[in-house]
Design a protein around this motif. Structure first.
Motif, mmCIF file in Angstrom:
data_model
loop_
_atom_site.group_PDB
_atom_site.id
_atom_site.type_symbol
_atom_site.label_atom_id
_atom_site.label_comp_id
_atom_site.label_asym_id
_atom_site.label_seq_id
_atom_site.Cartn_x
_atom_site.Cartn_y
_atom_site.Cartn_z
ATOM 1 N N GLN A 1 6.082 53.729 39.537
ATOM 2 C CA GLN A 1 5.986 54.007 38.102
ATOM 3 C C GLN A 1 6.726 52.941 37.304
ATOM 4 N N THR A 2 6.145 52.531 36.193
ATOM 5 C CA THR A 2 6.787 51.575 35.294
ATOM 6 C C THR A 2 6.845 52.155 33.885
ATOM 7 N N ASP A 3 7.840 51.708 33.129
ATOM 8 C CA ASP A 3 8.007 52.168 31.755
ATOM 9 C C ASP A 3 8.669 51.082 30.924
ATOM 10 N N THR A 4 8.663 51.335 29.621
ATOM 11 C CA THR A 4 9.349 50.464 28.661
ATOM 12 C C THR A 4 10.348 51.307 27.887
ATOM 13 N N GLY A 5 11.509 50.756 27.638
ATOM 14 C CA GLY A 5 12.524 51.481 26.897
ATOM 15 C C GLY A 5 13.242 50.571 25.915
ATOM 16 N N ASP A 6 13.869 51.192 24.918
ATOM 17 C CA ASP A 6 14.590 50.448 23.892
ATOM 18 C C ASP A 6 16.072 50.815 23.919
ATOM 19 N N LEU A 7 16.921 49.802 23.817
ATOM 20 C CA LEU A 7 18.347 50.014 23.616
ATOM 21 C C LEU A 7 18.569 50.128 22.111
ATOM 22 N N VAL A 8 19.072 51.279 21.673
ATOM 23 C CA VAL A 8 19.099 51.613 20.249
ATOM 24 C C VAL A 8 20.528 51.921 19.810
ATOM 25 N N ALA A 9 20.922 51.358 18.678
ATOM 26 C CA ALA A 9 22.240 51.655 18.113
ATOM 27 C C ALA A 9 22.227 53.055 17.522
ATOM 28 N N ARG A 10 23.223 53.841 17.886
ATOM 29 C CA ARG A 10 23.361 55.180 17.319
ATOM 30 C C ARG A 10 24.372 55.204 16.169
ATOM 31 N N ALA A 11 24.923 54.045 15.840
ATOM 32 C CA ALA A 11 25.884 53.943 14.744
ATOM 33 C C ALA A 11 25.870 52.511 14.232
ATOM 34 N N ASP A 12 26.379 52.302 13.022
ATOM 35 C CA ASP A 12 26.516 50.962 12.476
ATOM 36 C C ASP A 12 27.622 50.224 13.221
ATOM 37 N N GLY A 13 27.453 48.910 13.409
ATOM 38 C CA GLY A 13 28.506 48.156 14.069
ATOM 39 C C GLY A 13 28.122 46.720 14.307
ATOM 40 N N VAL A 14 28.831 46.087 15.237
ATOM 41 C CA VAL A 14 28.598 44.691 15.622
ATOM 42 C C VAL A 14 28.306 44.663 17.118
#
Length: 283
Positions: free
Chosen positions: A37-50
């Protein structure tokens, strides 16, 4: 803002080994997800920052998957991001993505937290000549990553360890019989090393400069004391305010004329920046 990739790989391997154990096994992913099985995912910020550490996160996915998971950055280290922003995308075998997920997020979130905290200090000092420095108060084993994160956040690295700069602190002064003898002993033993001297009073600052020091640590001094040292030293040495500094008073200390504010909290007390991995819905 380069990172030693050999050091990164060593840290990543240790971190994955801690999570996967001697058999290098993610029992949940192996049990629930087909090998093909293959998939695509996103690394997402859950808060404002640097952001800091995207290449480190990429190394985790690469190491855990044997190079079968692709990693595409959407922003660069040092970028300010807002809650909901996509920082990177991963694509490849689902088992490998989920096996790497927590280790990658632990390192990325930690480094981004340090960068975010550092940026707050750098912003507070903007318009003064003072720069914010880190210290050796780092997480054991993660110094290279945390000091990189400080740079990504707009801070400046001090020494990396006990080996690259001599720092004569109060205990060294006591043991050697004074500032001048301590300075002389270090200079004789290591003629080419940079020497920094910690002082507590104006008199000690003058003594250190007269002994040859060109960099002083002004320990736990209030702004009025810092101004006295700045005047007494009169440009003969770089000056670093250290000890008990807080963000709400950062500018007050910077405006005394010192060159640096060193802040151990950048690395020992920064909260993480919350970052998550969201798999995209399967069609």
């Amino acid at each position: 803002m380069n990172l030693d990739q050999t050091a990164v790989r060593e840290i990543v391997r240790r971190a994955l080994a801690e999570d996967l154990g001697p058999d290098r096994l993610d029992v949940t992913s192996v049990a629930t997800i087909p090998a093909d099985q293959t998939d695509t995912g996103d690394l997402v910020a859950r808060a404002d920052g640097v952001v800091a550490g995207l290449d480190v996160a990429a190394a985790v996915f690469d190491e855990a998957s044997g190079g079968t998971v692709g990693f595409a950055k959407k922003v660069s280290d040092g970028a300010r991001v807002a809650r909901g922003d996509v920082l990177a995308t991963v694509a490849g075998p689902t088992r490998a993505i989920l096996t790497a997920e927590r280790t990658a997020l632990n390192l990325l979130s930690r480094m981004s937290g340090v960068a975010t905290h550092t940026r707050a200090w750098a912003d507070a000092l903007a318009g003064t000549k003072a720069l914010v420095l880190d210290t050796r108060k780092t997480t054991p084993g993660l110094r290279a990553l945390e000091k990189y994160a400080v740079r990504a956040g707009g801070g400046t690295n001090k020494r990396m360890g006990l080996y690259d700069v001599a720092m004569i602190k109060d205990n060294h002064t006591v043991a050697a019989g004074g500032i001048a003898p301590a300075f002389r002993l270090v200079r004789e033993a290591f003629p080419d090393v940079t020497i920094q001297v910690e002082v507590d009073t104006v008199a000690e600052a003058v003594e250190a400069v007269e002994a040859g020091s060109t960099f002083l640590l002004l320990d736990n001094m209030e702004p009025h004391q810092l101004r006295e040292v700045v005047a007494a030293v009169d440009g003969r040495a770089e000056l670093e305010a250290t000890g008990g500094l807080t963000l709400d008073r950062a500018r007050e200390f910077a405006e005394t004329g010192v060159d640096y504010l060193s802040v151990g909290a950048l690395t020992h007390s920064s909260p993480i920046l919350d970052i998550a991995l969201d798999l995209r819905p399967r069609s």
